[in-house]
Each structure stands twice: as C-alpha cells, then as structure tokens.
Design an enzyme around this catalytic site. Structure first.
Site, PDB file in Angstrom:
ATOM      1  N   ASP A 172       4.955  -3.618   3.152  1.00 31.06           N
ATOM      2  CA  ASP A 172       6.315  -4.027   2.780  1.00 31.06           C
ATOM      3  C   ASP A 172       7.032  -3.042   1.861  1.00 31.06           C
ATOM      4  O   ASP A 172       8.204  -3.231   1.562  1.00 31.06           O
ATOM      5  CB  ASP A 172       6.297  -5.414   2.132  1.00 31.06           C
ATOM      6  N   TYR A 263       4.745   5.125  -4.498  1.00 25.67           N
ATOM      7  CA  TYR A 263       3.323   5.376  -4.790  1.00 25.67           C
ATOM      8  C   TYR A 263       3.016   6.855  -4.995  1.00 25.67           C
ATOM      9  O   TYR A 263       1.981   7.200  -5.559  1.00 25.67           O
ATOM     10  CB  TYR A 263       2.435   4.804  -3.676  1.00 25.67           C
TER      11      TYR A 263
END
Ligand code: G6P
Ligand code: MN
Length: 441
Positions: A172, A263
């Site tokens: 997601d 990330y």
C-alpha cells in the site's frame, strides 16, 4: 465469475483488519459479497476484531454472511478471494527485528535491513502453507497478498510456486504516496496515471500524469523541496511516520531525478537514521502503545455498545480501499492501473528475469499486465541489483537452509555491509528466530 463473492481475510487479528472490513462493506457496488470469513491462528486477538466485524456487517451489510474462524478447512472452502496479511511472530518478533540490529549500531526495521531479512525468512513457512491450504480447497481463488516483507515474500512465493498465476503481490505504500501527492496538489489521486519502477519498498515514481497528460512530477518535486512532504492522513500518523515523509525532501535534494519511496531513507541515510532512532523504543513500541491499543479498545467498545455507527476504528482507509479496489479490478476486469509486484521478465532492462519488480500494471481478470520500464540510470540500476542480490540470497538461504547464503545476503545488504557485523548479527537472529527459521548450516 459469480454474482457475489466469498472472501477470506487471512490474519483476522491484524490492526488493519477493521479498515479492510469497513472497505468491504462500503464497496459492494464494485465488489459484491456473499460471505466474508476472517481466519487467524491467534483466536484471542481475532475474536476482538471479529466481534466488531459482526456488528459492522449487521449494520452495514446484513445480507452478507460474516464469521471468523481458526479452522482452515472452514476458512478456505469455496473462496474466490483470499486477502492475506499475516505477521509471523507478531509484534514481539517485530520488536526483536528492530532492536537486535539497532543495539549493534545497524538499522533494524520491519522490512528493511537485517530485521527485514529475519522477518522474511520467518514468514516463508507460513506463507507456503497458506498457499497450499488455499489451493487444496479453492484451486482458482485469487490470493491478494500484502504480507511483509513483501519483497522477500513475493520472491519466495514465486520460487515455491513457479506455475501460480492467481497470486497478486501488492503493497500500500505507493498508494499512500499517490494519495499524499493528491493532498499536496489538492487533487483526486485516483485520476493519476503513475509510472513507477523498483523493488518493493525500494522504488521511484518517474512520472505521474493527470487526465490531460500533464506530468505532475516536476510540480510535486518543487513543492516538496520548498514545503516538505506529509502523508495524506498526517493528522492520524505517529511522529516516526511524519519524520519518514519529511525525509523525501532530503532525498529530492540529493537525488532529484524521481520521487522516491519513503523506505529509501534507510538505504540512503543509514547514519542519520541511526542517530535518530532509539534502540530501546522502536516503531513496534509506538504501534503497541498506539494503534494496537486504540484498535483493540475501540473494537471492544463497539462490541459493548452494540453499534459501530460512530466508530473511529478505521484509520488509514487507503490500505483497505486498495485491497478491495485491486480485487474488484480483477473481478470486473477493469484493467485499472495499480502498482504491483511482478516477475521482471524484461520489464526493467538489464535486470534479472526472476526478480519481483514493483511497477505499474493494468489489472484485470488475467491478473496484472505490467507496463514496460526499459533502461534505468546507473545509480538506480546499481542500487537495485544490490538489493535484488540480497533478496535472492536471503530466500535461497531459506530454501537451502544455508548459513553461507544468509551470511552473503546480510553482507550484501547496504544496511549491514561489513562481513563481521553480518556474522555477528546473523548469529543473534538465528537465536532469536529459533522457533521460526529452518536450521541453517
Ligand atoms: C506501510 C507499508 C507496509 C508497512 C506499514 C507499516 O503501509 O507499505 O508495508 O507494513 O507501512 O506501518 P506501521 O504503522 O505498522 O509501522
Ligand atoms: Mn509495504
């Protein structure tokens, strides 16, 4: 396909589950339901969410059969879609994934670094069992998988089940980013047409077209550099997530080509992140004391008062909506664009065919049909080859029970890098995961 679908949610005790249930009840126009069953091996956790679910479904979708179970024969019988999000070892083990590396001066994170590898190897046995169990009962069911660490899990499943064509691996975070760009521009992100490449939790948006074909990436870059970046649901996010989104401005300063997945902050700025992370209070503590408490208390409250009408339990609806929307795209063969993980097979040029790359794809009844990416710059290619090699070795370590490959994987991981550190941390992870990992030799 059928007029109405049978769904099982694997990992019914997850804090994300109420949001998925809510999305299921509200999207019946595009994803009509006959039966929804939650399945979990942890009866106690699941029962709390399950009781909430019973009330929610009674109020929002009384025609749908709803239940929860710990019996896989009940769960997987005659299902059309399996929505799968498990956490092998629970938050206790997530905490170890984060803290063991941090105490050695290395980044530990749910899906990133040595902690991510620990979790990946831990997840594989359960994931393989789930796919086999599902197939024993429902040979054609679509398995929509978003179990973390998705990069390793997707790669491992592709190795374990090379002929499978009804598993869709999706995360997601790209949707969260799209919605966040939408908020920043004051526009509806569902109209955006993204171009994206990378590996899971390791990718970039190169373009983002609006309906008129205008690429919004330059505007977003400029905005983020000048004003910073916030998640779409910033008001509900913990500080660590706000810090994470804020790092996108730093990344754009240094690497202005594309819009990065959040990330990448760990891989690009490990020293900075390390200096700002507390090895004794990590994200798992934040979740245990925050979302976890909130969700379970709220589900209990709903069960007590007997109505979910005014419930605040559904937090980030991007997650649940994405899962239902992508399932609906398969069911209705809409061929909408989603960012998903697929086998490379030439999508990214000069990149291994067996890599599970994360790219934009049109999704319909035959699953994802990915769009070509082609050549990528040397910097991105180098990062991705390194990360892919780590992922592959980690999964090979799992299947071959190989200490040597696990050591190679960790040594290659940008967040470990030093072979002596890799050995030291591997030995600690083996000890911590002895109930979950195969014995490596
Ligand atoms: C994003 C990622 C997920 C990850 C989650 C962690 O949504 O895409 O893969 O699990 O963040 O969130 P948490 O709030 O548990 O740290
Ligand atoms: Mn993810």
């Amino acid at each position: 396909m059928k007029d109405k679908l049978n769904i099982v949610i694997v990992g019914g005790g997850s804090t994300w589950c109420p949001g998925i249930l809510k999305s299921l009840t509200k999207h019946q126009d595009i994803f009509p339901l006959n039966r929804v069953i939650m399945f979990d091996t942890d009866a106690e956790r699941q029962a709390v969410i399950g009781e909430f679910g019973k009330i929610l479904f009674r109020e929002e979708a009384p025609e749908v059969e709803f239940d929860y179970t710990t019996d896989k024969d009940v769960a997987y019988e005659d299902v059309d879609f399996v929505l799968c999000q498990i956490r092998t070892g629970g938050y206790d083990m997530r905490s170890k994934d984060e803290k063991i590396p941090l105490h050695m001066g290395l980044i530990g994170q749910e899906t990133v670094g040595a902690g991510g590898m620990a979790y990946g190897i831990r997840s594989m046995t359960d994931m393989i069992e789930i796919v086999k169990d599902v197939r024993a009962h429902s040979p054609k069911a679509w398995i929509i998988n978003y179990t973390n660490p998705a990069a390793l899990v997707a790669y491992g499943l592709q190795k374990a089940f090379p002929k499978e064509d009804h598993i869709l691996n999706i995360c997601d975070q790209p949707v969260n980013l799209l919605r966040s760009y939408g908020r920043l521009l004051g526009r509806d992100s569902s109209e955006f047409e993204p171009v994206y490449f990378g590996l899971n939790h390791f990718g970039w948006f190169t373009h983002l077209y609006d309906k008129d074909g205008v690429d919004l990436v330059p505007t977003i870059k400029k905005f983020v550099k000048e004003n910073g970046f916030k998640p779409v649901d910033a008001e509900q996010r913990d500080q660590s997530w706000l810090d994470t989104y804020a790092m996108v401005a730093d990344m754009l300063q240094d690497f202005p080509d594309y819009l990065p997945n959040t990330y990448l902050q760990y891989y690009l700025y490990p020293k900075y992140k390390l200096a700002h992370l507390d090895p004794d209070y990590t994200r798992s503590d934040e979740v245990i004391n925050g979302r976890e408490k909130r969700v379970f208390a709220e589900c209990r409250r709903v069960a007590e008062v007997g109505t979910a009408k005014d419930s605040s339990v559904v937090q980030n609806d991007a997650h649940g909506d994405m899962i239902v929307e992508v399932s609906s795209a398969i069911y209705r063969n809409t061929r909408q664009t989603f960012i998903v993980m697929v086998k490379n097979d030439g999508i990214v040029k000069d990149f291994p065919d067996d890599a599970m790359v994360e790219v934009a794809a049109s999704v319909g009844v035959n699953g994802p049909q990915p769009y070509a990416v082609g050549e990528i710059g040397t910097f991105y290619h180098g990062l991705m080859v390194n990360q892919y090699s780590y992922e592959r070795l980690a999964i090979e370590a799992y299947f071959e029970h190989s200490y040597e490959k696990a050591l190679q994987a960790l040594t290659l991981n940008r967040l470990v890098n030093d072979a002596k550190d890799a050995r030291a941390i591997l030995d600690k992870l083996i000890e911590a995961n002895k109930d979950y990992w195969p014995e490596l030799s």
